[in-house]
Every structure is written in structure tokens, then in C-alpha cells.
Design a protein around this motif. Structure first.
Motif, short mmCIF file in Angstrom:
data_model
loop_
_atom_site.label_atom_id
_atom_site.label_comp_id
_atom_site.label_asym_id
_atom_site.label_seq_id
_atom_site.Cartn_x
_atom_site.Cartn_y
_atom_site.Cartn_z
N LEU A 8 0.83 -1.20 0.00
CA LEU A 8 0.00 0.00 0.00
C LEU A 8 0.87 1.26 0.00
CD1 LEU A 8 -2.82 1.25 0.11
CD2 LEU A 8 -2.72 1.09 2.62
N LEU A 9 1.95 1.25 0.77
CA LEU A 9 2.87 2.39 0.77
C LEU A 9 3.44 2.63 -0.64
CD1 LEU A 9 4.89 1.79 4.08
CD2 LEU A 9 3.14 3.54 3.66
N ILE A 10 3.75 1.53 -1.32
CA ILE A 10 4.29 1.63 -2.69
C ILE A 10 3.23 2.20 -3.63
CG2 ILE A 10 5.15 0.31 -4.65
CD1 ILE A 10 6.35 -1.67 -2.59
N GLN A 11 2.01 1.67 -3.54
CA GLN A 11 0.95 2.10 -4.44
C GLN A 11 0.50 3.53 -4.17
OE1 GLN A 11 -1.83 -1.09 -3.75
NE2 GLN A 11 -0.94 -2.40 -5.32
N GLN A 12 0.71 3.99 -2.93
CA GLN A 12 0.37 5.38 -2.60
C GLN A 12 1.44 6.36 -3.08
OE1 GLN A 12 -0.11 5.14 1.66
NE2 GLN A 12 -2.31 4.82 1.53
N GLY A 13 2.56 5.81 -3.56
CA GLY A 13 3.61 6.67 -4.08
C GLY A 13 4.71 6.99 -3.10
N ASP A 14 4.67 6.37 -1.91
CA ASP A 14 5.74 6.61 -0.93
C ASP A 14 7.09 6.10 -1.46
OD1 ASP A 14 3.21 6.78 0.43
OD2 ASP A 14 4.31 6.76 2.32
N TYR A 15 7.04 4.98 -2.20
CA TYR A 15 8.26 4.41 -2.77
C TYR A 15 7.96 4.05 -4.23
CZ TYR A 15 8.98 4.00 2.20
OH TYR A 15 9.06 4.28 3.54
N ARG A 16 8.72 4.63 -5.13
CA ARG A 16 8.47 4.44 -6.55
C ARG A 16 9.20 3.22 -7.10
NH1 ARG A 16 5.88 8.74 -8.47
NH2 ARG A 16 5.93 10.69 -7.27
N GLU A 17 8.75 2.79 -8.29
CA GLU A 17 9.38 1.65 -8.96
C GLU A 17 10.88 1.91 -9.11
OE1 GLU A 17 9.37 -0.58 -13.32
OE2 GLU A 17 7.71 0.77 -12.76
N GLY A 18 11.68 0.92 -8.72
CA GLY A 18 13.12 1.02 -8.82
C GLY A 18 13.79 1.63 -7.61
N SER A 19 13.00 2.23 -6.72
CA SER A 19 13.59 2.85 -5.53
C SER A 19 13.85 1.81 -4.45
CB SER A 19 12.68 3.95 -4.99
OG SER A 19 11.47 3.40 -4.48
N ARG A 20 14.68 2.18 -3.50
CA ARG A 20 15.02 1.27 -2.41
C ARG A 20 14.16 1.57 -1.20
NH1 ARG A 20 21.15 1.21 -0.42
NH2 ARG A 20 20.50 3.29 0.32
N LEU A 21 13.64 0.53 -0.57
CA LEU A 21 12.88 0.70 0.65
C LEU A 21 13.82 1.11 1.78
CD1 LEU A 21 10.46 -2.39 0.58
CD2 LEU A 21 9.96 -0.04 -0.09
N PRO A 22 13.29 1.68 2.85
CA PRO A 22 14.14 2.03 4.00
C PRO A 22 14.81 0.78 4.58
CG PRO A 22 11.99 3.07 4.19
CD PRO A 22 11.89 2.09 3.06
N PRO A 23 15.89 0.96 5.33
CA PRO A 23 16.51 -0.18 6.00
C PRO A 23 15.49 -0.94 6.85
CG PRO A 23 17.91 1.75 6.19
CD PRO A 23 16.61 2.22 5.59
N GLU A 24 15.73 -2.22 7.02
CA GLU A 24 14.77 -3.08 7.71
C GLU A 24 14.40 -2.55 9.08
OE1 GLU A 24 15.67 -7.24 9.43
OE2 GLU A 24 15.11 -7.61 7.34
N ARG A 25 15.39 -2.09 9.84
CA ARG A 25 15.11 -1.59 11.18
C ARG A 25 14.15 -0.38 11.13
NH1 ARG A 25 17.98 -2.23 15.79
NH2 ARG A 25 19.75 -3.06 14.60
N ASP A 26 14.41 0.54 10.19
CA ASP A 26 13.58 1.74 10.09
C ASP A 26 12.17 1.42 9.62
OD1 ASP A 26 15.85 3.11 10.83
OD2 ASP A 26 16.35 3.78 8.80
N LEU A 27 12.07 0.52 8.63
CA LEU A 27 10.75 0.17 8.11
C LEU A 27 9.93 -0.58 9.17
CD1 LEU A 27 8.87 0.29 5.70
CD2 LEU A 27 9.93 -1.80 4.81
N ALA A 28 10.57 -1.45 9.93
CA ALA A 28 9.87 -2.17 11.00
C ALA A 28 9.33 -1.19 12.03
CB ALA A 28 10.80 -3.19 11.65
#
Length: 230
Positions: free
Chosen positions: A23-43
């Protein structure tokens, strides 16, 4: 509670977390090809544990929504924009599975100590020997690993426990668990597991239920640390 809420709550935790990431991806928070935040931060952002998040990310990788690049991070793929939810067929949570195995097999080996026989012990030892040969030959060790745990259960004389131990172990063949195995298991993993099996056998042969239970629970915890929560 409406039907959609019930359906959401009946989904496994890692599936719910995967839905949130998508849902975060589809809302535009993270675009195609971009890197997600580090695991600790995303958790922390999602308010979930790192093991559960890791399961969710691997599930998303299986469906093609993200790509996990070892040493680099997790990257968004185009398919994430077209998917709505994970399929229900990815299997149990490996973290929950190992927790269940620890509870069940810790109790099983206590009964096995009470009912241990020379023949039963010889069958357990044979599984250890076969596992050692598999490691040396570079073969898949999983079948003799399973055999070791099932043969201990067989010594209880309780067919229900035998089926339960076998079925819990077989959950490792589910899509999510198998994908995690491919990423995380290797020769060092199996050498450590073999040493732990040998320690369990020594406690079992001594017919010491307290030491045997401790050895089995330690083995399951160590296996979870290697496989589920590295």
C-alpha cells in the motif's frame, strides 16, 4: 465487525505486513526502482518486529513485487503496482512455526527419554550418520534432518505426536519457508545443526529428560536464529 475486517484479521501476520508495504508503494511513498528504507527503520515505521517484516519482504519477493539484493537493500518492482494482496498459499510464518516446534518437540523428547529403547536410539543415531554423510557429499540434508526429529517422536509410542512433529517439519517445504531456506541455509548451518543433533542424542541416550529437553529447545532456537532471524 464486517466481512472485510474478518478476512484481514484471518490473514497471517506477514501477509498483513506485506499488504501494508504494498500500500505504501501504491500510494507513491516508494516508486518503482527505488530502495525501501533499512529493515530496522521500516519495521519501526510499521510498528512490527523485524522477523515478521523480513517474512513479509520475502513473500513480496516471491510474488515479484520487490527484489532483495544481498548487501544492498530491497527495491520496488513494477508488479507491486498491480497486485492487491498476497495469495493464501505461501504457508505458515517460519517464526511462528519454529516457536510451535520448540513447544511441541521440547515436550516430545521428555516422553522419548522415558520410553527410549536400544533399537529406537540406534534409529536416531542412523539418522545422524546419514545427515553427516549428506553434508560431506554436498547433498540436501533436509530429509534426514526430518527423519531425526520424527524418529525421536516415534520413541514416545504416540502416533499423534509422530504425525504432529512430521507435519510441523513439513511446513518448511511451503513457498515462503523454502525461499528463506534457499537464501539462508548452507554448509555452516548444517554443520551447526549436526552438532546440536549429536548433543540431543547424548542426552537422550543418557535418558536425562531435563537435559534432553534443554538440548532440543536450544536446537530449535538456534535453528530459528540461523534460518528465520539472522
Amino acid at each position: 465487525m464486517n466481512d472485510s475486517t474478518k478476512a484481514f484479521e484471518s490473514r497471517r501476520l506477514y501477509q498483513q505486513i506485506a499488504d501494508k508495504v504494498r500500500l505504501l508503494i501504491q500510494q507513491g511513498d516508494y516508486r518503482e526502482g527505488s530502495r525501501l528504507p533499512p529493515e530496522r527503520d521500516l519495521a519501526q515505521q510499521l510498528g512490527v518486529s523485524r522477523p515478521s517484516l523480513r517474512e513479509a519482504l520475502i513473500a513480496l519477493e516471491i510474488e515479484g513485487s520487490v527484489e532483495i539484493r544481498m548487501g544492498s537493500g530491497v527495491y520496488v518492482c513494477s508488479r507491486a503496482l498491480r497486485r492487491s494482496a498476497l495469495p493464501p498459499s505461501m504457508g505458515e510464518s517460519p517464526a511462528e512455526l519454529m516457536q510451535a516446534r520448540g513447544a511441541v518437540e521440547g515436550a516430545v523428547i521428555v516422553l522419548a527419554c522415558v520410553h527410549a529403547t536400544p533399537d529406537g536410539l540406534a534409529r536416531v543415531q542412523a539418522s545422524i550418520d546419514a545427515m553427516r554423510a549428506d553434508i560431506a557429499a554436498g547433498r540436501d540434508v533436509l530429509e534426514h534432518d526430518r527423519e531425526f526429529h520424527v524418529r525421536i517422536a516415534e520413541m514416545t509410542g504416540n502416533s499423534v505426536l509422530v504425525r504432529l512433529v512430521g507435519s510441523l517439519f513439513d511446513e518448511r517445504r511451503g513457498p515462503l519457508a523454502s525461499h528463506m531456506r534457499e537464501r539462508l541455509e548452507g554448509q555452516p548451518t548444517w554443520h551447526a545443526a549436526l552438532a546440536e543433533h549429536e548433543q540431543i542424542y547424548r542426552c537422550l541416550a543418557a535418558r536425562d529428560p531435563l537435559l534432553a529437553e534443554s538440548a532440543m529447545r536450544s536446537h530449535i532456537r538456534a535453528a530459528a536464529d540461523r534460518w528465520v532471524m539472522p
